[in-house]
Design a protein around this motif. Structure first.
Motif, PDB file in Angstrom:
ATOM      1  N   TYR A   1     -57.533  99.035 -34.100  1.00 29.82           N
ATOM      2  CA  TYR A   1     -58.765  98.647 -34.805  1.00 29.82           C
ATOM      3  C   TYR A   1     -59.938  98.484 -33.844  1.00 29.82           C
ATOM      4  O   TYR A   1     -61.081  98.743 -34.207  1.00 29.82           O
TER       5      TYR A   1
ATOM      6  N   THR B   1     -47.314  94.014 -42.251  1.00 26.80           N
ATOM      7  CA  THR B   1     -47.088  93.803 -43.680  1.00 26.80           C
ATOM      8  C   THR B   1     -45.671  94.195 -44.101  1.00 26.80           C
ATOM      9  O   THR B   1     -45.190  95.283 -43.767  1.00 26.80           O
TER      10      THR B   1
ATOM     11  N   ASP C   1     -56.921  94.259 -42.511  1.00 28.83           N
ATOM     12  CA  ASP C   1     -56.760  92.903 -43.012  1.00 28.83           C
ATOM     13  C   ASP C   1     -57.959  92.017 -42.635  1.00 28.83           C
ATOM     14  O   ASP C   1     -58.474  92.101 -41.509  1.00 28.83           O
TER      15      ASP C   1
ATOM     16  N   THR D   1     -49.156  91.400 -37.075  1.00 30.37           N
ATOM     17  CA  THR D   1     -49.923  91.554 -38.330  1.00 30.37           C
ATOM     18  C   THR D   1     -49.259  92.627 -39.215  1.00 30.37           C
ATOM     19  O   THR D   1     -49.908  93.518 -39.736  1.00 30.37           O
TER      20      THR D   1
ATOM     21  N   ARG E   1     -44.474 100.578 -34.804  1.00 32.67           N
ATOM     22  CA  ARG E   1     -43.674  99.360 -34.998  1.00 32.67           C
ATOM     23  C   ARG E   1     -42.271  99.667 -35.504  1.00 32.67           C
ATOM     24  O   ARG E   1     -41.288  99.156 -34.938  1.00 32.67           O
TER      25      ARG E   1
ATOM     26  N   ARG F   1     -41.290 100.252 -45.667  1.00 33.01           N
ATOM     27  CA  ARG F   1     -40.855  99.816 -44.329  1.00 33.01           C
ATOM     28  C   ARG F   1     -39.464  99.186 -44.379  1.00 33.01           C
ATOM     29  O   ARG F   1     -38.693  99.315 -43.433  1.00 33.01           O
TER      30      ARG F   1
ATOM     31  N   SER G   1     -50.941 102.403 -40.816  1.00 32.37           N
ATOM     32  CA  SER G   1     -51.138 101.058 -41.376  1.00 32.37           C
ATOM     33  C   SER G   1     -51.170 101.126 -42.897  1.00 32.37           C
ATOM     34  O   SER G   1     -51.427 102.188 -43.480  1.00 32.37           O
ATOM     35  N   THR G   2     -50.955  99.978 -43.517  1.00 31.52           N
ATOM     36  CA  THR G   2     -51.125  99.913 -44.972  1.00 31.52           C
ATOM     37  C   THR G   2     -52.611 100.099 -45.299  1.00 31.52           C
ATOM     38  O   THR G   2     -52.956 100.623 -46.355  1.00 31.52           O
TER      39      THR G   2
ATOM     40  N   SER H   1     -50.046 100.011 -34.808  1.00 35.54           N
ATOM     41  CA  SER H   1     -49.533 100.035 -36.187  1.00 35.54           C
ATOM     42  C   SER H   1     -48.467 101.113 -36.386  1.00 35.54           C
ATOM     43  O   SER H   1     -47.451 100.873 -37.044  1.00 35.54           O
TER      44      SER H   1
ATOM     45  N   LYS I   1     -49.531  93.052 -31.105  1.00 38.48           N
ATOM     46  CA  LYS I   1     -50.805  93.711 -30.819  1.00 38.48           C
ATOM     47  C   LYS I   1     -51.409  93.072 -29.569  1.00 38.48           C
ATOM     48  O   LYS I   1     -51.208  91.881 -29.318  1.00 38.48           O
TER      49      LYS I   1
END
Ligand code: GLU
Length: 287
Positions: free
Chosen positions: A191, A123, A209, A121, A106, A128, A172-173, A103, A59
């Protein structure tokens, strides 16, 4: 006590020198580049060590983990973990090509071979893992909420989000998890793009997060606060090509060594640790 002018001058000079030393220390590499081991022929490690360069996705807009400096080079804990892995391959930090990953891109960036690693960052989860592999975890975060300073809407936990509009990031999660609490979601690509809607009242909260939110709150002092009630577990992994097991084990060994010899703590303290407490690193999952 009265101090002579001479003493004050010497002390001031010493303070300047100490200040400079501290400065030099924090920018000095925390990890020494190693002479590359004799990696197995045909392995990803051998390919990267022979090339003397590596491409890492991270990021670029997340303070504490990955924030591009004025030269466009990302700084933060994720960037330090990237330099750590590169150093074990005999690759100097200035031979890392940093690629901005958001996000949602990736997995494709890893799948298409656009990057050798993603440290962002990121997860680890079963969905995934169907398309990429993960070394780590090297940190465990938890999803939280960012609200305006003073928490004018009184949002104390995710349960208070019903009927409220929340900003998060596609792919993203965080986006998936928050859907259990509200259907009114503004999904963008980073973000940092959520901050203006929070400022203007277009959304009531930003969610992702806790450590990402803490970095954004720290960067914009006095504007926002983190609610501090995590509602998920987000083990951060290093993404790499699916089923490149030798490379995954090599990265796991690198992380384990760093945890054992104190390097992990050192890297944390010079980045995220400036704002967050130093945790015990999680147990690596050598699945
Ligand atoms: N760690 C979560 C994820 O990997 C949220 C943070 C992010 O989007 O980078 O989806």
């Amino acid at each position: 006590m009265r101090l002579s002018k001479g003493f004050v001058a010497v002390a001031a000079a010493a303070a300047v020198v100490l200040g400079l030393t501290a400065c030099t220390d924090s920018s000095a590499p925390a990890v020494d580049v190693e002479t590359p081991a004799d990696f197995a022929e045909g392995s990803t490690m051998a390919r990267l060590a022979d090339a003397g360069e590596i491409t890492i996705g991270t990021k670029f807009d997340q303070p504490l983990f990955g924030l591009a400096n004025p030269d466009g080079v990302p700084e933060g804990f994720d960037a330090e973990i990237g330099k750590l892995v590169a150093a074990k391959l005999g690759i100097e930090a200035d031979k890392i090509t940093w690629v901005e990953t958001v996000s949602a891109n990736r997995e494709p960036f890893i799948q298409n071979g656009q990057v050798d690693l993603v440290i962002a960052t990121y997860t680890i989860n079963d969905d995934r893992k169907k398309v990429v592999s993960f070394a780590g975890p090297y940190y465990t975060a938890g999803q939280d909420l960012l609200v305006l300073d003073g928490n004018p809407e009184g949002i104390e936990s995710a349960d208070d989000l019903a009927g409220k509009k929340v900003c998060t990031v596609s792919g993203s999660t965080s986006e998936k998890n928050v859907a259990e609490y509200t259907t009114d979601i503004l999904a963008t690509d980073t973000y940092s793009n959520c901050l203006e809607p929070l400022r203007t009242g277009a959304v009531s909260a930003v969610t992702t997060d806790n450590v990402i939110l803490a970095g954004l709150a720290d960067q914009n002092e006095g504007e926002f606060e983190v609610v501090g009630e995590t509602f998920t577990e987000e083990p951060y992994g290093i993404g790499l090509a699916l089923d490149d097991t030798d490379f995954r084990m090599f990265v796991n060994d690198t992380l384990q060594d760093a945890e054992d010899d104190g390097t992990w703590d050192e890297l944390w303290e010079k980045t995220a640790g400036k704002v967050l407490d130093t945790p015990t690193p999680p147990t690596i999952d050598r699945y």
